[in-house]
Each structure stands twice: as C-alpha cells, then as structure tokens.
Design an enzyme around this catalytic site. Structure first.
Site, mmCIF file in Angstrom:
data_model
loop_
_atom_site.group_PDB
_atom_site.id
_atom_site.type_symbol
_atom_site.label_atom_id
_atom_site.label_comp_id
_atom_site.label_asym_id
_atom_site.label_seq_id
_atom_site.Cartn_x
_atom_site.Cartn_y
_atom_site.Cartn_z
ATOM 1 N N GLU A 150 0.658 -0.868 -0.190
ATOM 2 C CA GLU A 150 0.107 0.273 0.035
ATOM 3 C C GLU A 150 0.699 1.756 -0.178
ATOM 4 O O GLU A 150 0.771 2.396 1.347
ATOM 5 C CB GLU A 150 -0.454 -0.028 1.079
ATOM 6 C CG GLU A 150 -2.219 -1.111 1.358
ATOM 7 C CD GLU A 150 -3.050 -0.941 1.969
ATOM 8 O OE1 GLU A 150 -2.577 0.223 3.382
ATOM 9 O OE2 GLU A 150 -3.930 -1.436 1.552
ATOM 10 N N GLU A 308 -6.930 -7.792 0.209
ATOM 11 C CA GLU A 308 -6.641 -7.823 0.448
ATOM 12 C C GLU A 308 -8.725 -7.243 0.529
ATOM 13 O O GLU A 308 -8.247 -5.921 0.690
ATOM 14 C CB GLU A 308 -6.282 -6.896 1.488
ATOM 15 C CG GLU A 308 -4.567 -7.112 2.101
ATOM 16 C CD GLU A 308 -3.939 -5.320 2.854
ATOM 17 O OE1 GLU A 308 -4.757 -5.126 3.541
ATOM 18 O OE2 GLU A 308 -2.935 -5.433 2.967
HETATM 19 C C1 GAL Z 1 -3.891 -2.241 5.324
HETATM 20 C C2 GAL Z 1 -2.747 -3.149 5.416
HETATM 21 C C3 GAL Z 1 -2.850 -4.066 6.564
HETATM 22 C C4 GAL Z 1 -3.689 -4.318 7.299
HETATM 23 C C5 GAL Z 1 -4.957 -3.914 7.028
HETATM 24 C C6 GAL Z 1 -6.088 -3.447 7.803
HETATM 25 O O1 GAL Z 1 -3.824 -1.054 4.966
HETATM 26 O O2 GAL Z 1 -2.236 -3.186 4.132
HETATM 27 O O3 GAL Z 1 -1.320 -4.334 6.500
HETATM 28 O O4 GAL Z 1 -3.178 -3.525 7.998
HETATM 29 O O5 GAL Z 1 -5.150 -2.467 5.900
HETATM 30 O O6 GAL Z 1 -7.564 -2.704 7.441
#
Ligand code: GAL
Ligand code: ZN
Length: 686
Positions: A150, A308
C-alpha cells in the site's frame, strides 16, 4: 517457482507466522486446507525479522514457512518486506524519517515511517530485495512477488528537506527553466515569482492558501517518486527472479487519493488492490461495487486480484461494526462480480498483540470452532465452485471517466465549492445505473472509448486538450456523452480555460456558463422541464416529464448561469438566483449526442436522465425487472460462456426472475433465482 492457483478462484490472505510459535504453523496449514486456502502473502512487515542488524540476514524461519507452503501446495505471494523499516535503520539514519507539513517528524513505533525520497531508504530496501530474490527465485512455493505494501498509505506527502531537494530536481526536469515554472504555477500573483529553483519548497504550512499548481505538482511528484521506488524493486526482481509476476497492492477505497494509479497500473503484471468498508459511508454496497469498477478499469478490463479486505470488523475506525454473518461472502463475491479472480484478506490469523489485534481475520480469536470460520470455509468452497468463472471479463457498455489528476486539482485550495467532489458525482452516476441493472466501467479518459455506447464525464474539472478531443470524437462517432458540472474547466497546469465555462466542452455541449452558484450544504433548487429548444425536440419528453414547465425534481450542490448556444434545453432552474437558466441540455453531434447536467439531481431525477441517455444509446439492464436492492453483473468468457452475478444488497430474501445454472448450489433456477438476505447467486447462462 509455481503458477498462481488455477481451476478455482485463488483464496487466502496475509500470513504473518512470525507472530506465532512454530506449533501453530502446522495447525495453520491444516486449517488452511479446511478453509480451501490456496495462497498466502508472506513477509509484508517482516524486515526486522529478516535483517535484524544491517547486512545480517535471518532467513531460516522464512525458509521453513516457504517449505511448509510448498509441501501444503499453497502458493506464496512473497512480499519484498520493504513497507516498514526496522528500528536499527531509522536509529542509524534518522534522516529517513518523514516530516509533516509543519516539520514534525513522524517517528518510528508505528509502520511505514520512511521518507519516499530518501536515498538511504532506497539503498537499504534494495539490498533486502536483492537478498530475497536471490534466495527464493526458484522456490517451489513462490508464485508472485508483492512489492512493498500500500504505497503512500501513511508516509505521503512528506515535506522534509530531502523531499524538497528531490522536488526541485523533478520540477527542473518537468519545466527546464524557472520561467516555464513561473508560467505553469501562475506565480505572477501574490509575489511568488521564482528566480532560482533553489527557492522552491514543498507546500509546507503557509499563512493561507497555497499556490494550487504547486500543490498539484506536489501530488504528481509524490506519486512519481514512489513509482520510482517500485520500479527500482521491480527491476531487481526482473533480473534475479525472471518469469515470476510482480504486483503491489493498490488502495481503491473512498478517501485514498494519493497515487495516480493510472500511471502505476501498466507497470503491474497483475493489478491488485485492497478494499475496506467504511462504516460511516452511506450507500456502502454501492461504494463497494464502484471501487470494484475502478479497479477493473485500472486492470484494463482484465481479471484482477483482491489482495486484502476483511472477513468482519476492521480496527481503525472510531467504532468498528462487525459484518453480519453472510457478509463475508457477500462482500467478496461483489468484488468477484466486478472482475476479481482472487479473494484475499488481511489477515490469516487474528493477532494476539500489536496494533491490529482487534482486526478481524480468517481465523478469529474465538478459533476455528466459530461461526465466522465456518463462513470462511463456505467461502473457500464457493471459490472452488467459481473456478469456471476465472479469466472471464465483466460486460459493460457504459464508461464513467475517472482521473486522479483531475481529482487532485478539483480538491485543491480555494475553489468555488469544497463540497463539489468529483468522486461524489462519479459514484452517484454509478449507483443510479447499478440500481437500473446497468453495469458501468470506470476508466481513465485515455482509455479506448470506442468500446462504450454511453460515456459519463463527471466533474472532470481538469482535462487535457487531448482527452477533451477524445471525448468529443466519441460523441461524434455515436456515443451518448453526459458531461456534468465543473468539468473541462482547466488545463493540465490548472489554468482556467477562458471565454465561458466549461471551456474544454463548450462546443461539444453547445452551452455556455458565465458564473457558478454552488449551493450551500442542505440547499436545494427546483428543476423544471424546459419547452422546445432550438431544435424541435421537446425537452420535457427527453427526461420523463410530459409537459414543459413540469416539476422534474431538485438539484443540490451546484447551480449556474448556463445558456444554450447550440443545444436543446431540457431542464431549467425553477428558483434561486439562476432561475430560468439551463440545468440540463442536449446537443446532437455526428451520430451521437452530448448531454450537459449542471447540478446534482435527486436520485429519481438522476435516474430519469440516465434512463433517457441509456435508452437513446440502446443500452439495457443485465436483467429485466431487476428487484430493488439487487445488483446484476455479467461476466463473459472468451469462448462465449457467460455468468450473471446476482447480489442481494438488502436484509430480506428476494427472488429474481432469471433462469440459469446456479454455480454455487448446482441447481437450475427455473425463472426463480432465490436469494437469501444479503445472498449471492451466480447463474451460468445457457
Ligand atoms: C491495510 C494494510 C494491512 C492492514 C489492513 C487493516 O491498510 O495493508 O497491513 O493494516 O489495512 O485493515
Ligand atoms: Zn521526505
């Protein structure tokens, strides 16, 4: 190395085994098999575990996890681990730390505390990537490289001295001379004329409004700088680990605006993204689908990877509601409907300690003996059943144009209305079409527009001559083009196009606006159907009203003094200072038409406009008589097979009048596809 899982939708998430004793790793593999997990992302935040001291590496634990995954037939998306520097690095080189606009240091103790311009950070991270690539390039578990994480999430913009120097170099490359810089930035005003690049600064805290082009260029610079770091890592991987696909996870989420992903996307072997739902957002399911369309656009229509999202609650909002049971599957399949071929989560096992211990995961704190894990297993089964969909593409005849640079400019300092937000209009149009059963892509203005019969240009404030010409050419060639207020206003330097708004589209639209009258929050203005215009088409009939003068709804956010110069007026403002001015107009051009909308209409009125436009274009819904609250999206394979995703976004069961083979249940729906509350069906069409 091995191939990314095929034959099923890849399913898995971030795996952070360094948080757990080895005994748990074995148990993890068993549970992954139970859940149908086929990939994990390893090592995203592992730098301090891989290189505990400068140049001293400890790969043993990662070797073991990689071997375990190979044995378990689970593909690894291996992170380059450069997202967060280890304490030894920032202690030895505190210059790495980023600074806020006030000059405050962003200290270690969290994550991502590194300056995007720091050469020390770049060297240290490349050294690590080199080690990882040399060690794992032919490991049987390795299926993909995941660069950093990110980008820009926490450390952009940085305003430190290193960034200031790098910004000057970037400006010198862009403009060559201070004269050209002065022209582009409009420094003739407020005594800002530069006589040496050394005088230029990042837009640090100032007494009042910044120079808007300086701000815009700082956005461009920040995005370019991080892209440079990405490229640096990618080059190492290409040299040392050829043939393994490379990606970095984007953040196509409301509120994240820091990178020009249109420039990043072509540098990905596969576009991947993260999406988290924000509880306070209205129309959350519409946002989910909109961001799926954004990601699909970045992927050029190809299948993309949902790196994710969350099985249930996140932990970074003030209050973090859980997803309802069923919500895990609903959300992930909404992404799949929008073109995702991989379903990934943060993270595999919920942490006991650390900053994300209250974030949901595939294995919750309650353990595998939980309702959520049972749902996780059901989703794994669905991912297997949906294997036949992999590789297919979403069908859409409508494009909504979306450009991060226009977004940056539109949200610059001292504008006519801070509330006139580009994504708001784009999302309102996308949702309205979705509610009608019509799928829209979200693409950059440089995309191939000939694929679309309807093109929506929502609040595209900044536009280049080239993109404006492409949009006009598309209308000429037969598309129905809808341009909304505050589009085509400025050029790439954010200089206003003179002679009446919307400068870049004035001719195409046949309208001329002399002044804006943005509306205060909560204010509305009535809209009336207009009488016959220059041409003999009755304005009223074009948007659902029977007679001229009929009430057609209300507008908010924006109104303006707009006159038609070569178009049919369809709506006018009923009251307010702009009463009688044109709020909606249409001009026929070539074999298409250009429509102009000068306000943000209420939902019903917007739906009427879009219904008229799609009808004129011959674009119909994916499913006729789609029940309210259900979204329908079609994916089609190269061999012609197609699937309709039916997404029930309501809390009630709904039956959709559609026949097909339900891939998830194996049943044939005989004109009655029954959806549970929040449920999803995927029907293979005959
Ligand atoms: C994203 C990140 C992850 C985790 C997730 C939580 O921003 O890539 O590592 O922190 O959010 O929602
Ligand atoms: Zn910096």
């Amino acid at each position: 190395m091995r191939a990314w899982p095929t034959g099923r939708l890849a399913y898995g998430g971030d795996y952070n085994p360094e948080q757990w004793p080895r005994a748990i790793w074995r148990a993890d593999v068993d549970l992954m098999h139970r859940a149908g997990v086929s990939f994990v992302t390893l090592g995203v935040f592992s730098w301090s575990w891989l290189e505990p001291h400068k140049g001293e590496y400890e790969f043993g634990w990662l070797d073991d996890v990689m071997d375990l995954m190979a044995e378990a037939d689970i593909a690894v998306d291996l992170a380059t681990a450069t997202a967060s520097p280890p304490p030894w690095l920032t202690t030895a080189y505190p210059d790495i730390l980023p600074r806020t606009a006030d000059g405050v240091i962003m200290w270690p103790g969290s994550r991502q505390s590194w300056c995007p311009s720091s050469p020390i950070f770049a060297d240290a991270s490349r050294a690590l990537v080199t080690q990882l690539a040399q060690r794992y390039h032919s490991h049987p578990a390795l299926a993909m490289w995941h660069i950093s994480n990110e980008y820009a999430c926490h450390n952009l913009p940085c305003y430190c001295d290193t960034c200031a120097a790098a910004f000057r170099t970037w400006l010198q490359n862009r403009y060559g001379t201070t004269d050209a810089l002065n022209h582009a930035w409009g420094t003739a005003f407020w005594s800002q004329r530069y006589t040496d690049f050394e005088q230029v600064l990042p837009p640090r805290r100032t007494p009042t409004f910044h120079n808007p082009t300086q701000v815009l260029d700082y956005h461009r610079f920040g995005s370019d700088t991080l892209l440079g770091l990405y490229r640096g890592e990618r080059t190492i991987l290409a040299d040392l680990s050829p043939g393994v696909p490379v990606t970095t996870n984007f953040m196509t989420m409301t509120g994240f605006r820091l990178l020009d992903y249109n420039q990043w996307a072509p540098e990905q072997d596969v576009v991947s993204t993260d999406h988290y739902r924000v509880a306070a957002l209205p129309n959350a399911t519409a946002e989910l689908s909109f961001q799926g369309a954004v990601t699909r656009g970045l992927a050029g229509g190809a299948p993309w990877l949902l790196m994710e999202h969350s099985t249930s609650a996140v932990n970074w909002q003030p209050v973090n509601p859980a997803k309802p049971l069923g919500g895990t599957i609903h959300d992930s399949l909404t992404h799949v409907a929008n073109g995702a071929d991989t379903i990934g989560y943060f993270q595999w096992r919920a942490s006991r300690a650390g900053a994300e211990k209250w974030h949901s995961a595939l294995v919750p704190h309650a353990g595998a003996d939980s309702a959520r894990f049972a749902e996780v297993c059901r989703l794994g089964a669905a991912a297997a059943a949906l294997g036949e969909v992999a590789g297919s593409r979403v069908e859409a005849a409508v494009a909504i144009l979306y450009d991060f640079q226009a977004l940056w400019a539109a949200s610059g300092p001292a504008m006519p209305s801070a509330a006139a937000d580009y994504p708001e209009m784009a999302q309102a149009v996308h949702k309205s079409l979705r509610d009608m059963g019509i799928t829209a892509d979200v693409v950059h203005p440089s995309a191939d527009l000939s694929r679309y019969r309807v093109i929506v240009v929502p609040t595209l404030y900044l536009v280049t001559d080239e993109h404006a010409a492409a949009i006009a050419a598309a209308a000429e060639a037969g598309a129905q083009v809808l341009v909304t207020y505050f589009s085509g206003i400025s050029d790439e330097h954010d200089h206003i196009r003179l002679g009446g708004y919307p400068g870049a589209f004035r001719e195409l639209l046949g309208v001329r606006v002399e002044e804006f009258n943005p509306l205060l929050d909560g204010d509305e203005v009535g809209l009336l159907a207009a009488g016959p215009g220059r041409s003999n088409e009755a304005g009223a009939a074009a948007t659902g009203a029977d007679t001229a003068g009929a009430d057609v709804g209300t507008g908010r956010r924006w109104s303006e003094w707009c006159a038609v110069t070569d178009a049919a007026p369809l709506w006018t403002y009923a009251g307010g200072p702009c009463a009688g001015s044109v709020a909606l107009a249409r001009r026929h051009t070539g074999s298409g038409a250009a429509w102009y909308l000068g306000t943000l209409p209420d939902e019903a009125a917007l739906a009427n406009v879009l219904a008229s436009i799609t009808e004129a274009a011959g674009v119909g819904p994916v499913v006729a008589e789609l029940p309210v609250g259900v979204e329908a999206i079609r994916r089609r394979a190269a061999d012609g097979r197609s699937w309709v995703f039916l997404l029930n976004h309501t809390d009630d069961p709904i039956t959709v009048p559609l026949s097909g083979f339900d891939v998830l249940t194996g049943a044939v729906t005989d004109g009655h596809a029954a959806l549970t509350a929040g449920g999803v069906a995927v029907l293979r069409e005959e």
